[in-house]
Design a protein around this motif. Structure first.
Motif, mmCIF file in Angstrom:
data_model
loop_
_atom_site.group_PDB
_atom_site.id
_atom_site.type_symbol
_atom_site.label_atom_id
_atom_site.label_comp_id
_atom_site.label_asym_id
_atom_site.label_seq_id
_atom_site.Cartn_x
_atom_site.Cartn_y
_atom_site.Cartn_z
ATOM 1 N N UNK A 274 0.845 -1.203 0.000
ATOM 2 C CA UNK A 274 0.000 0.000 0.000
ATOM 3 C C UNK A 274 0.877 1.248 0.000
ATOM 4 N N UNK A 275 1.912 1.242 0.852
ATOM 5 C CA UNK A 275 2.813 2.392 0.940
ATOM 6 C C UNK A 275 3.539 2.614 -0.391
ATOM 7 N N UNK A 276 3.922 1.543 -1.065
ATOM 8 C CA UNK A 276 4.608 1.670 -2.359
ATOM 9 C C UNK A 276 3.700 2.317 -3.398
ATOM 10 N N UNK A 277 2.426 1.916 -3.417
ATOM 11 C CA UNK A 277 1.477 2.539 -4.345
ATOM 12 C C UNK A 277 1.327 4.032 -4.041
ATOM 13 N N UNK A 278 1.192 4.368 -2.760
ATOM 14 C CA UNK A 278 1.051 5.776 -2.378
ATOM 15 C C UNK A 278 2.292 6.578 -2.756
ATOM 16 N N UNK A 279 3.458 5.953 -2.624
ATOM 17 C CA UNK A 279 4.697 6.647 -2.984
ATOM 18 C C UNK A 279 4.714 7.001 -4.470
ATOM 19 N N UNK A 280 4.394 6.033 -5.318
ATOM 20 C CA UNK A 280 4.387 6.291 -6.756
ATOM 21 C C UNK A 280 3.365 7.336 -7.157
ATOM 22 N N UNK A 281 2.155 7.221 -6.601
ATOM 23 C CA UNK A 281 1.094 8.178 -6.927
ATOM 24 C C UNK A 281 1.445 9.581 -6.446
ATOM 25 N N UNK A 282 2.045 9.669 -5.244
ATOM 26 C CA UNK A 282 2.413 10.974 -4.686
ATOM 27 C C UNK A 282 3.483 11.641 -5.536
ATOM 28 N N UNK A 283 4.500 10.879 -5.919
ATOM 29 C CA UNK A 283 5.550 11.435 -6.786
ATOM 30 C C UNK A 283 4.968 11.982 -8.085
ATOM 31 N N UNK A 284 4.126 11.184 -8.716
ATOM 32 C CA UNK A 284 3.638 11.533 -10.050
ATOM 33 C C UNK A 284 2.668 12.710 -10.009
ATOM 34 N N UNK A 285 1.700 12.666 -9.099
ATOM 35 C CA UNK A 285 0.713 13.743 -9.014
ATOM 36 C C UNK A 285 1.372 15.051 -8.583
#
Length: 495
Positions: free
Chosen positions: A275-286
Motif C-alpha cells: 500500500x505504501x509503495x502505491x502511495x509513494x508512486x502516486x504521490x511522486x507523479x501527481x
C-alpha cells in the motif's frame, strides 16, 4: 538508563518560547534570546546524536516511571538525525525572519510560537509512545495555526482555514485509531506495541489499525490523495514561515510513518508496504504534475514538497537496508534543499514584488550570486550528480531494480526528469533573459543580509554530495537500526 540529554531538544525550545512571551514588545531582546536559543538547540541535537552514536540508543523515563507505564523518550540514530536537521532549518529560517518579518508581526508572539513549533517537532521525533506522538503533533499544529495566519490577508485566512480543518479531522481520526489500538493491545508504548502485535495472531484487525494510522500520517505528510490542503496553505504565509513549514512539517509525518512501519506494524509487510509503495508512486507523479503545470515560484515549490515526499516513502516501502538508507539520505537532503528554495523565492519576491514567473526575468545580471546559488539547489533537488539529491535517489532506484519493482523505478526516473524541467524553467524565467521589472543597476536591492542564512544551506548541499560516502554509511547504520526493532525494544525495557 535515564539521560537528561535526550530531553534537551524538547526542553530548550519550550523554555525559550515561554521566556519570549514576556518580551513580546521588545524586538531586540526577542531576537537576541531566540538567536541564542536556536544555536543552543542545534548544538544540543548534535551532542545528543553523538552520544547515541557512541553509546547506543538512549532513553529517559519521566518521573522514573519505567516503560510501558510511564512517559518515555527514546533517542536512536534516526531521531537524533532528525533533531539535527530541524535545528539547522530552525536556525536558517529564524535568521531570515530577522530581515523579513515585520515588527508588528513580531509583537503577535511570532518568536514564542516559532519555538513552540520546534518543541512539537522535536518531541514527535523523540517520544517513545504513540499517544505522546499525538500530543506533540498537537503542540506543533497549534503553533502552526498561529504562524500560518500571520499577515492576515484575505487569501491567507481562507487557505489557513482549510489547513486547520483538515488537521483537526486528522487529529480526530488519530485519536480514534489510538483508542482502537489500545483496546486491542492494552498499551501505547512503541516498544510494548511491537511486542504485543508480534505475539498476537489477529493479523487482519491490526491491518485495519495500521491503515487508519497510515491515513492520519498521510494527511500530515501530504501523501496522495490527501495532499490537496498543502499548496495553497504554504503559499500565503511570510517566507520564513513557509520555509520552515516546507522544510519541517511534512517530514514529521514522514518520520511517523517510518517509525510505525519499521517498529510496530511489521507483522504483514506484504500488505502494508505494498500500500505504501502505491502511495509513494502516486504521490511522486501527481505532485510533479502540479509543479509542471504552475507558473508561480511558491506554488511550484509547494507541489515539489508533495512529489519528493513520495521518494522518501518509496525507500520505506522497498524495505531493504539499502533502500531505507537512501530514503534517510534523501530526507536529510530534501529538508535542507527545500528550505533554501523557499528562502530563494522570498528573496526574488523582495526584489521583484511578485512570485509569478511570467512577470520576472533577468535577475542573474544584477544578482549573480543569488542566481547561481539557486541553480545549485535546483539541480540538487533534481538529483544531478555530484550534489546531494543524486545519492539517496540512486540508492532507492538500485534497490527497486534489485527487487524487480520496475514500475516505481520508472516513475521515480520520470519524476526526476520533470523535476529538472520545472527547476530549470524557474531558473530561465527568473534569472535568464532580459529584465521585465525595472531595477536600478547602480542601486540594486541589498540582498546579502537575506542570503547569509541561505549560503550555509547551499554549502551543506554541496558537502553532502562531496562527502556522500561517510554520510551514506551513517544512513546505512540508521537503516540497520530501524530494521532491527530488537535494539529499540531492548533499550526501552532493559534493567
Amino acid at each position: 538508563m535515564n539521560n537528561i540529554v535526550v530531553l534537551l531538544p524538547v526542553l530548550i525550545p519550550f523554555v525559550a518560547g515561554v521566556i519570549l512571551i514576556f518580551f513580546k514588545n521588545f524586538s531586540t531582546i526577542q531576537r537576541t534570546i531566540s538567536g541564542l536559543a536556536a544555536f543552543i538547540l542545534l548544538f544540543s541535537s548534535v551532542f545528543l546524536t553523538y552520544h547515541v552514536y557512541q553509546d547506543g540508543i538512549l532513553t529517559l523515563e519521566a518521573g522514573n516511571w519505567s516503560a510501558p507505564f510511564g512517559i518515555i523518550f527514546v533517542a536512536d540514530l534516526f531521531a537524533g538525525l532528525m533533531t539535527i536537521l530541524s535545528g539547522i532549518v530552525g536556525v536558517a529560517c529564524l535568521f531570515f525572519a530577522y530581515k523579513t518579518i515585520h515588527k508588528d508581526r513580531e509583537k503577535f508572539y511570532f518568536y514564542p510560537f516559532y519555538f513552540f513549533l520546534l518543541t512539537g517537532v522535536n518531541g514527535a521525533f523523540l517520544t517513545g509512545d504513540i499517544f505522546n506522538l499525538f500530543v506533540f503533533f498537537e503542540v506543533m499544529l497549534i503553533s502552526s495555526y498561529i504562524l500560518i495566519v500571520m499577515g492576515g490577508t484575505k487569501y491567507q485566512l481562507r487557505e489557513s482555514f482549510k489547513y486547520v480543518v483538515i488537521n483537526i479531522f486528522a487529529s480526530a481520526l488519530f485519536l480514534i485509531a489510538l483508542a482502537f489500538l489500545y483496546s486491542l493491545t492494552g498499551t501505547l508504548n512503541f516498544a510494548h506495541l511491537a511486542q504485543r502485535i508480534a505475539e498476537a495472531e489477529q493479523t487482519g484487525v491490526f491491518n485495519v489499525v495500521a491503515i487508519l494510522l497510515l491515513i492520519v500520517f498521510a494527511m500530515k505528510a501530504a501523501l496522495f490523495p490527501l495532499y490537496f490542503w498543502l499548496p495553497n496553505s504554504y503559499y500565503g504565509p511570510p517566507t520564513a514561515i513557509a520555509a520552515i513549514f516546507g522544510g519541517l512539517l511534512t517530514k514529521v509525518g514522514v518520520y511517523a510513518i517510518f517509525r510505525v512501519f519499521t517498529l510496530v506494524f511489521i507483522h504483514n509487510i506484504d500488505f502494508t508496504h505494498s500500500v505504501i509503495l502505491f502511495l509513494a508512486g502516486a504521490t511522486m507523479f501527481v505532485g510533479i504534475l502540479g509543479a509542471v503545470a504552475k507558473f508561480d515560484f511558491r506554488h511550484i515549490l509547494s507541489y515539489q514538497i508533495i512529489s519528493h515526499v513520495g521518494y522518501m516513502i518509496m525507500g520505506l516501502a522497498l524495505f531493504t537496508p539499502y533502500a531505507i538508507a537512501g530514503a534517510i539520505f534523501y530526507i536529510a537532503h530534501d529538508m535542507i534543499v527545500k528550505t533554501s528554495l523557499f528562502l530563494y523565492a522570498g528573496v526574488t519576491q523582495k526584489i521583484t514584488g511578485t512570485t509569478d514567473l511570467t512577470k520576472m526575468g533577468g535577475l542573474l545580471r544584477t544578482y549573480p550570486l543569488l542566481g547561481w546559488l539557486f541553480f545549485i539547489s535546483a539541480i540538487a533537488l533534481a538529483g544531478i550528480p555530484p550534489l546531494s539529491g543524486f545519492f539517496g535517489k540512486f540508492a532507492m532506484i538500485v534497490a527497486g531494480l534489485d527487487q524487480g519493482q520496475y514500475i516505481i523505478v520508472f516513475i521515480s526516473l520520470l519524476v526526476g526528469l520533470l523535476t529538472l524541467y520545472s527547476m530549470i524553467r524557474i531558473f530561465i524565467y527568473v534569472f535568464w533573459g532580459e529584465p521585465k521589472i525595472e531595477n536600478d543597476k547602480d542601486n540594486p536591492v541589498k540582498i546579502m543580509p537575506l542570503l547569509l542564512p541561505i549560503i550555509p544551506l547551499a554549502a551543506l548541499t554541496i558537502a553532502m554530495g562531496v562527502f556522500a560516502e561517510p554520510i551514506f554509511s551513517f544512513s546505512m547504520e540508521i537503516a540497520e537500526q530501524l530494521l532491527d526493532p530488537s535494539q529499540y525494544i531492548e533499550s526501552v525495557f532493559k534493567e
